[in-house]
Design an enzyme around this catalytic site. Structure first.
Site, PDB file in Angstrom:
ATOM      1  N   TYR A  29      68.160  48.329  71.202  1.00  0.00           N
ATOM      2  CA  TYR A  29      67.400  48.442  72.447  1.00  0.00           C
ATOM      3  C   TYR A  29      66.137  49.273  72.228  1.00  0.00           C
ATOM      4  CZ  TYR A  29      66.141  49.991  77.162  1.00  0.00           C
ATOM      5  OH  TYR A  29      65.456  50.293  78.311  1.00  0.00           O
ATOM      6  N   GLU A  71      64.222  55.849  74.640  1.00  0.00           N
ATOM      7  CA  GLU A  71      64.963  55.402  73.462  1.00  0.00           C
ATOM      8  C   GLU A  71      64.045  55.000  72.315  1.00  0.00           C
ATOM      9  OE1 GLU A  71      68.229  55.490  72.896  1.00  0.00           O
ATOM     10  OE2 GLU A  71      68.699  56.321  74.874  1.00  0.00           O
ATOM     11  N   SER A 127      60.810  53.202  77.361  1.00  0.00           N
ATOM     12  CA  SER A 127      62.021  54.020  77.448  1.00  0.00           C
ATOM     13  C   SER A 127      61.969  55.164  76.452  1.00  0.00           C
ATOM     14  CB  SER A 127      63.244  53.141  77.151  1.00  0.00           C
ATOM     15  OG  SER A 127      64.399  53.926  76.907  1.00  0.00           O
TER      16      SER A 127
END
Length: 344
Positions: free
Chosen positions: A158, A136, A134
């Site tokens: 996360y 992120e 991701s």
């Protein structure tokens, strides 16, 4: 249930990406095995059309019950499915929610990846492994756009879990010679997006306001900027990674950033309403730590795999709003995901 040379195992098959990926693989002649949690009985509308197809279900499309923490059952599924390709998409993927349930988020997004890689390493036949990373992992970025060489600086539990999963995937590729690819995917949406994600919340709110069912849409910051693409385009990128001759990591993005405010304005314009009259701000929906400028460079995947995003930002918004308008018209009280077939 031996899938032979074209057998794929998908974790997270009931999710947005899993359902689109299952369709893509089935269209290409694969036998598809999906890992399903028993607790997701009520969340399978995205793949109901595949389960109802008598020519697929039980023949080239199979579902297996397992939890990501249950290594014994996962190994049993591998022995039954004998996959040549594994797509690991499962796990709690809501960034904001990861602050509330950090341990389970890290278990699902981090340790589950390690568990599956260990199982893949023990298979008697070679297995190609896709790990859903991701954007992120980049978190608080200093440079934009981000590339495969951008340092990891996650700003959420996360993001930390995905950074671990991404690094351990690289370790297994480099240390054990496994065919493992990390797809560093930026935000990708569709009518099948979960209702706790802001794009789906906006599309649904706009449809219900336009239908006279609600008056206001309450959101967090409108200034947050994201690189938004369509999930259909992004699952195609996943498949392309495992078809290449050598495994590698790829940023999958459009290269364009849009704010939440841009999404709001585009969505309301489709129903002919002024967004300023209906959108309210609530600090409760603001992120504790929000990356400022997450936008990816797809240069590598374009050059190496020939991948291009086919759905524009405006087309994405239009498709999501249209699906929600249809849902609100059919059932004003509907809160479930739209059926997979209707969301195509």
């Amino acid at each position: 249930m031996d899938g032979g040379a074209h057998s794929a195992l998908i974790t997270g098959i009931t999710g947005q990406d899993g359902s689109y990926l299952a369709e893509l693989l089935l269209e290409r002649g694969y036998t598809v095995h999906g890992v399903v949690r028993r607790t997701s009985n009520l969340l399978r509308s995205r793949i109901d059309h595949l389960r109802r197809d008598e020519n697929l279900y039980g023949k080239r499309f199979f579902l297996h019950y397992a939890d990501l923490g249950d290594g014994t059952t996962l190994r049993r599924i591998f022995s039954v499915a004998r996959p040549s390709e594994v797509y690991h998409l499962a796990g709690q993927s809501h960034v904001g929610l990861s602050f509330e349930i950090p341990e389970s988020t890290c278990e699902e997004a981090g340790m589950a990846t390690l568990r599956l890689l260990e199982i893949a390493r023990d298979q008697p036949q070679p297995v190609k492994f896709y790990h859903a990373s991701s954007s992120e992992i980049f978190g608080t970025v200093r440079d934009s756009p981000q590339t495969e060489e951008t340092p990891f600086r996650p700003s959420s539990p996360y993001g930390c879990a995905k950074a671990f999963g991404t690094n351990v995937a690289r370790v297994y590729r480099e240390s054990y010679g496994l065919f493992v690819c990390n797809g560093i995917l930026y935000n990708h949406e569709s009518p099948r997006r979960g209702e706790n994600f802001v794009t789906r919340k906006i599309a649904r709110g706009v449809a219900r306001i336009a239908s006279g069912l609600e008056r206001d849409l309450v959101l967090g910051s409108l200034s947050s900027r994201r690189d938004w693409g369509h999930a259909r385009d992004y699952v195609r990128a996943m498949w392309l990674m495992l078809q290449h001759t050598t495994p590698d990591d790829y940023v999958v993005a459009t290269g364009e950033a849009h704010s939440v405010g841009d999404f709001v304005e585009a969505a309301f314009s489709l129903v002919g309403l002024p967004w300023q009259k209906h959108v309210k701000h609530s600090p409760a929906f603001d992120r504790l730590a929000d990356p400022v400028d997450l936008v990816g460079s797809p240069a590598k995947i374009k050059a190496t795999l020939g991948w291009r995003p086919e759905v524009s930002f405006d087309e994405l918004v239009r498709e999501m709003v249209a699906a929600e308008v249809a849902l609100a018209t059919l059932d004003p009280h509907a809160v479930a995901q739209p059926p997979g077939a209707a969301a195509r």
